[in-house]
Design an enzyme around this catalytic site. Sequence first.
Site, PDB file in Angstrom:
ATOM      1  CG  ASP A   9      36.092  37.023  41.489  1.00  0.00           C
ATOM      2  OD1 ASP A   9      37.166  36.542  41.880  1.00  0.00           O
ATOM      3  OD2 ASP A   9      35.955  38.222  41.147  1.00  0.00           O
ATOM      4  CE  LYS A  70      42.673  34.523  44.264  1.00  0.00           C
ATOM      5  NZ  LYS A  70      41.720  35.284  43.442  1.00  0.00           N
ATOM      6  CD  GLU A 148      41.242  35.354  39.678  1.00  0.00           C
ATOM      7  OE1 GLU A 148      42.053  36.259  39.379  1.00  0.00           O
ATOM      8  OE2 GLU A 148      41.161  34.866  40.818  1.00  0.00           O
ATOM      9  CG  ASP A 174      42.277  41.082  38.065  1.00  0.00           C
ATOM     10  OD1 ASP A 174      41.761  42.004  38.733  1.00  0.00           O
ATOM     11  OD2 ASP A 174      42.297  39.905  38.450  1.00  0.00           O
TER      12      ASP A 174
END
Length: 584
Positions: A9, A70, A148, A174
Amino acid sequence: MGASVVGIDLGTTNSAVAVVRAGEPEIVPSAAGDRTVPSVVAVDDGRRLVGRPAKNQAVRNCENTVQSIKRSMGETGVTVELDGDRYTPEAVSAMILRRIRRDTEAYLGETVERAVITVPAYFTDRQRQATKDAGEIAGFDVERIVNEPTAAAMAYGVGETMSPGDQRTVVVYDLGGGTFDVSVLEVTEGMFEVVATSGDTDLGGDDWDAELIGWAVERFERDHGVDLREDREAMQRLTEATERAKVALSSRVETELRVPFITSTGAGPQDLEYTLTRSEFEERTAHLVERTIGPTEQAMADAGVSPAGVDEVLLTGGSTRMPAVRRTVERLTGTEPRQGINPDEAVALGAAIQGGVIGGDVEDVLLVDVTPLSLGVEVRGGLFERVIHRNTTIPTRATKDFTTASDGQTEVEIRVYQGERERAAENTLLDEFTLGGIPPAEAGVPRIEVTFTIDTNGIVQVGAEEVNTGTAAGITIEGGVGLPAEEIESMREEARRHETADRRRRQRIEAQNRVEDSIGRTRRLLESDPDEAVAAGLQRVVDDAEQLLEDDPAVEELNRAHDRFEEILSEVDIEERSGGRLPD
Ligand code: AMP
């Protein structure tokens, strides 16, 4: 052995890695014993730091620290500076991945080469490719890029105990350190499909911290007359203490925010020491929790589910440990979130399961993902013609027929766009290519098939073929112009805002195109020397239509003109040809 396929992850604030051993996924701790690794890279005193040591000096040494890389994945031309050198987002991510790889090898006592890496469901083709590249720079064979939320659902074993024909609707909420994503999944026996996603790329636990830091700094200034913001060392320590206090308030109703000797005044060294209750904290940050409501409702609306239709709610991201967040999710979805797996570990565990499937350590589970924005090409009048619609399950392949826009056209330009607006130019141009070698013919006669393919990693291929001659051309979109993650939601939002105006504009351009086609066809008919009376009639209709086009006509007028053509042309027996007209 050495055959393990690890699941990673690669998060905005933290990353985690897991592997299947004895049939069960487990988190691989870092060399320092942590179950997650901060996604932070720094250079301090000439030493390269990755993970916790980098995070621990981030505020004090922000010039030489790279965080949240990211967010820049897949952006063209972006580099960050680190100790005088410039690095691409892929290279920085690779530093994190390399650290993960080394720690994992040390822990497992074997070399680790194969990996599954997760990305947000809304990541574009280019962002997925960049993630894959980062993995490869770090020395991994990246076996698969997985969404994800899909990984989270796998970690919870959502698809496992289902009978054929069963279907479950799963909401994955999330909330990490810097981003918020919400997805709706449809799960059938062993098969996961992301049917809708939404979120806020600028919302996460850091905002809760910032709220508390602001509060503490103001209070300290009132009490001691010192503005801590000027003092980097103090801010570094306050940032760490604040995050600890926030975390403590997830399990306790009161805590101390404490930084001893944070500064000195004329009265000597000063401590920062305040008591904070959960209810005060929740009141101060209520506006942040509220910002997750809109996207959650949007994703559910896009997926066409009401709270009554939600079967399971899964929480991922460390910030979902906050009780106020849990309550909000429960209220919105009408469902109590599942417990049992640490929210900051679920995605890595799910990725490890997928890795186990690839490595043959876990029985096969099918994976299905979804494309976040529509893909298509530009056609005459600058319109966007969708070939693959947004939220289509991938892998996928779709073909649409097109034709030429003008007589004698021997080339067509295939311009590939991604987005939701009706005009191509308002979407993102991914790439373009030319298909040549088309035998000259009347406009609308050649048949050109355009095929879009999206593979399991979300990589897009576009091909075009002139059907009669078999002449073909195509491209793979890997290095094309990508789309920053944060733009996806804003693009969708913009498309929603302009929906009505866009639709009207599209109708008008289409009506205009139809009239222009009719004029062309009629002209050709006139050239073929028809009966004089017919010719006079046709010429009149053509003249009227040309005049009309110059007068900025309304859609209705264009449609009436088209109807006149249809009437007259059907009498002389000429059929209208269809298919989007590709520009030359
Ligand atoms: P992630 O990137 O998913 O690891 O999430 C990191 C974010 O979760 C950071 O902002 C952490 O401060 C936050 N976080 C971790 N544990 C807790 C907790 N127990 N309560 C509140 N926030 C937490």
